[in-house]
Structures are given as C-alpha cells and as structure tokens.
Design a protein around this motif. Sequence first.
Motif, mmCIF file in Angstrom:
data_model
loop_
_atom_site.group_PDB
_atom_site.id
_atom_site.type_symbol
_atom_site.label_atom_id
_atom_site.label_comp_id
_atom_site.label_asym_id
_atom_site.label_seq_id
_atom_site.Cartn_x
_atom_site.Cartn_y
_atom_site.Cartn_z
ATOM 1 N N SER A 321 15.147 -96.224 26.498
ATOM 2 C CA SER A 321 15.181 -96.988 28.312
ATOM 3 C C SER A 321 16.112 -95.569 28.466
ATOM 4 C CB SER A 321 15.351 -97.995 27.938
ATOM 5 O OG SER A 321 15.616 -97.679 29.242
ATOM 6 N N PRO A 322 16.107 -94.948 29.568
ATOM 7 C CA PRO A 322 17.261 -94.570 29.642
ATOM 8 C C PRO A 322 18.198 -94.929 30.030
ATOM 9 C CG PRO A 322 14.923 -92.704 29.951
ATOM 10 C CD PRO A 322 14.656 -94.179 30.002
ATOM 11 N N GLU A 323 17.728 -96.046 31.233
ATOM 12 C CA GLU A 323 18.544 -97.105 32.312
ATOM 13 C C GLU A 323 19.171 -97.684 31.734
ATOM 14 O OE1 GLU A 323 14.096 -95.775 34.025
ATOM 15 O OE2 GLU A 323 14.908 -97.096 31.807
ATOM 16 N N TYR A 324 19.250 -98.071 30.097
ATOM 17 C CA TYR A 324 19.959 -98.470 29.427
ATOM 18 C C TYR A 324 20.912 -98.110 27.983
ATOM 19 C CZ TYR A 324 20.856 -101.490 25.098
ATOM 20 O OH TYR A 324 21.950 -102.348 24.263
ATOM 21 N N VAL A 325 20.393 -96.659 28.297
ATOM 22 C CA VAL A 325 21.453 -96.096 27.667
ATOM 23 C C VAL A 325 22.258 -95.854 28.735
ATOM 24 C CG1 VAL A 325 21.884 -93.019 27.020
ATOM 25 C CG2 VAL A 325 19.713 -95.216 26.364
ATOM 26 N N ALA A 326 22.566 -95.494 29.885
ATOM 27 C CA ALA A 326 22.810 -95.005 31.027
ATOM 28 C C ALA A 326 24.278 -96.251 31.319
ATOM 29 C CB ALA A 326 22.546 -94.772 32.425
ATOM 30 N N GLU A 327 23.318 -97.355 31.190
ATOM 31 C CA GLU A 327 23.754 -98.487 31.447
ATOM 32 C C GLU A 327 25.164 -98.316 30.056
ATOM 33 O OE1 GLU A 327 25.587 -102.159 32.033
ATOM 34 O OE2 GLU A 327 24.845 -100.388 33.911
ATOM 35 N N ALA A 351 20.527 -92.927 21.051
ATOM 36 C CA ALA A 351 19.460 -92.511 22.141
ATOM 37 C C ALA A 351 18.595 -91.531 21.252
ATOM 38 C CB ALA A 351 19.869 -92.110 23.138
ATOM 39 N N ALA A 352 19.489 -90.634 20.523
ATOM 40 C CA ALA A 352 18.456 -89.412 20.000
ATOM 41 C C ALA A 352 17.512 -90.167 18.678
ATOM 42 C CB ALA A 352 19.397 -88.166 19.564
ATOM 43 N N GLU A 353 18.122 -90.691 18.024
ATOM 44 C CA GLU A 353 17.566 -91.465 16.811
ATOM 45 C C GLU A 353 15.752 -92.038 17.779
ATOM 46 O OE1 GLU A 353 18.242 -94.461 13.239
ATOM 47 O OE2 GLU A 353 19.514 -93.200 14.408
ATOM 48 N N ALA A 354 16.703 -93.050 18.452
ATOM 49 C CA ALA A 354 14.914 -93.804 18.638
ATOM 50 C C ALA A 354 14.539 -93.212 19.108
ATOM 51 C CB ALA A 354 15.917 -94.536 19.969
ATOM 52 N N CYS A 355 14.361 -91.396 20.384
ATOM 53 C CA CYS A 355 13.702 -91.048 20.325
ATOM 54 C C CYS A 355 12.510 -90.071 19.312
ATOM 55 C CB CYS A 355 14.844 -89.843 21.881
ATOM 56 S SG CYS A 355 12.686 -88.250 22.607
ATOM 57 N N ALA A 356 13.569 -89.472 18.525
ATOM 58 C CA ALA A 356 12.811 -88.914 17.428
ATOM 59 C C ALA A 356 11.606 -90.299 17.168
ATOM 60 C CB ALA A 356 13.723 -88.591 16.534
ATOM 61 N N LYS A 357 11.418 -90.887 16.313
ATOM 62 C CA LYS A 357 11.473 -92.303 15.962
ATOM 63 C C LYS A 357 10.124 -92.211 16.593
ATOM 64 C CE LYS A 357 14.712 -94.250 12.924
ATOM 65 N NZ LYS A 357 15.022 -95.662 11.893
ATOM 66 N N LYS A 358 10.062 -92.158 18.105
ATOM 67 C CA LYS A 358 9.584 -92.482 18.593
ATOM 68 C C LYS A 358 8.067 -91.396 18.924
ATOM 69 C CE LYS A 358 8.170 -93.551 23.941
ATOM 70 N NZ LYS A 358 8.569 -93.273 25.160
#
Length: 363
Positions: A321-327, A351-358
Amino acid sequence: MIISLGMTLLLSFSMRTAADTTRPPPKPTDALAAIVTAFASHDAVLLGESHYSIAEHRFIHRLLHDRRLLAGVNDIAVEFANSRYQPLIDRYISGERVPGDSLRQIWENTIVLTAWEYPMYANFFVTMRAINATLPRAKRLRVLALDPPIPWDSVRSTEDIPRKWGYRGPAWFEVLEREVFNKHRKVLVICGGVHILRADPKSGGEPTPMDRAGLGDALEQRYPGRSYAVYPIIGRGGAGEMVRDWPVNSLADIHGTTLGARNSHILLPGNVVVFRMVDGKRVTRQLTDADFPPMERMVDALVYFGPDTSVAKRVISSYRSPEYVAELHRRSAIVQPMFGQDLDPMIDSLAAEACAKKCARKK
C-alpha cells in the motif's frame, strides 16, 4: 537507538569474568514449572523475549496453554501492542468480532516502527482469544498493551510526543501499576530482554529516575521483591556458552550461584557507549566490564530455549500500500530525533520486496 536483545543474543560476547568456584552452579529445571512456581511468591514474572525467535515463541505458546499458569495469573502484558487500543483488545479476546484491518492497528501503530510485523505477534492475540473461549467468564485472562498510547493520526512533530514515551519503560510501568499492582492481580509480562534488567550500567548501576527507568529497574524501585525477571538465552555461542549443557526449555535461578557472580556485560551488546560532560564538552566513553554489576543484580533467572536461532519471516503485505509506506516515512521522520534511527531505507526495502513478490505471483 533502540537495541533489540533478541538479535544481540546471537552475537559473540566477551566472557572475561572468571567463575566463582566458592559458589554452587545453578540447577536448571523445567521452565514451564519454574515460571508457574514463581507466581506463588511474586506478582509479576517478566519473561524476556528474544524478538522473532521461533524457539521462544513455541515455548510461549505452550506456556499460555498450561493450565497451571491459567489458574495462577490474571493478565498477560505485552510490549507489542499500543495501549490506545486496549478497549479493542478487550473486545477481541473476549470473543467479539473485530475486523482484521482494525486489529492490525494494535501492533502496526506502535511508537516503535516496523517492529512487530511478524506472524507470532498477530497469532498471540488469536491464541489468547481461543484460550479465553475455553475458560469461564470469571477466569478469563486480560491482555494488557504496554506500548505508549501514541495517537498517530494527530501526531505531527516530535514535540507532540511526551519525552518519557521515548524511553517506553515509564509508560509500561504506569500500565502495570494501574492495572496489576493497584488491583492486587498477577501478570506475566512478555517484552524484550533488555527491558527487564534491574540496573542500567550507563547510570553506574544506580537507580535511574522513574521518568527514564526501564521496566525491571522501575519495578524494583517501587515494588522491591514483587517481580521475577527471567532472561532468555538462545544459541550455542556468546551467552549460550554459559548454558550449553542445559536441557532445552530449562530455567535456573542464578542468585548465589556461579552464574550469578558473573559479570553482566555478557547480557548486553559488546560495545556500550555513554556520553559524559567533560570541561563543558560532550564526550563519549565505552563502558568496560568494571561498569557492569554481577548478573544476579540484573535478573533473577536464565531460561535456555536451545541452540536453534531461527527467526520468523516478516509479513510484508501491508507494504504493497503506497499510503501505508508514506505514513511510515512520515512517522520515521518524527521519531528519528527520539531514537536515533533512520528507518527510511528499511521501509523502502520492505516496500520493494512486497512489490516484487506481488508481481512474481502475477506471472
């Protein structure tokens, strides 16, 4: 900077203090039985947690299901929950329906960022809910959140956070005094090992002022003799050398023993640096063994969870979630002056790891 004893236990420590051969060695016994027995003479048992340790959390799971413990305690207090959400915790573990997004706030919105995103912490609340479902209403346990009640939705700067919350121990002590000692209840406390120590070498072993004192120190000052501090040992190296012949999941009281006389530097990170004012200037000094009191001054007992140093994998789904990362980045900028840690690189990495796995699952 916050130091996780759960991770530093895996380091190799100097053990230059010779054993006192005039004392008997400690006598390890079954840890489950020993903790239950400790409640017969103490109001609080402080179980030091080696953060993210799979071995210790298997033990904690067994301990929480032990009927002897359930009969002898009223509360389980934990470091990994924001006390602002105490009513939510009460509802959930009593069996009420609580949406997952609401429940996650308990451990995601703590003052210590990115610390509790591991399955064992979410599972703890599920476990406590299941245990309470088997107990009569009058015998159900309460889970006490120790983390300061920080309202992240209204915090805009470091100045919005009370200074004592940066130490955390004072807030924890206030919860236990109000909810346990003033009500004549008994509590099992699960928190990082560094927090249960009864003396801070940085203060020369003297009691720390209560607005800065760690939990073990504060309890011993205000309620001497009423808490029992159990320090965790995991692995074969470093501190594990002291207990390598003990059975897994065994505990021994160290007062008056050869281990009790050992220098407590072995329980802390290898290099501990303090600041001193000399001729009006702030200078650093690295503490030596002479600055550390005997181990029995710091804790009552050691518990050995075995040689397995495996740690759990972090749950990173929230970082999609970009919103969670920004927070998290916003919060990081606020707490950095308090804790001295720049968490932004870690947040970006997760965040990068989460995106890569998705993305990998979509292929």
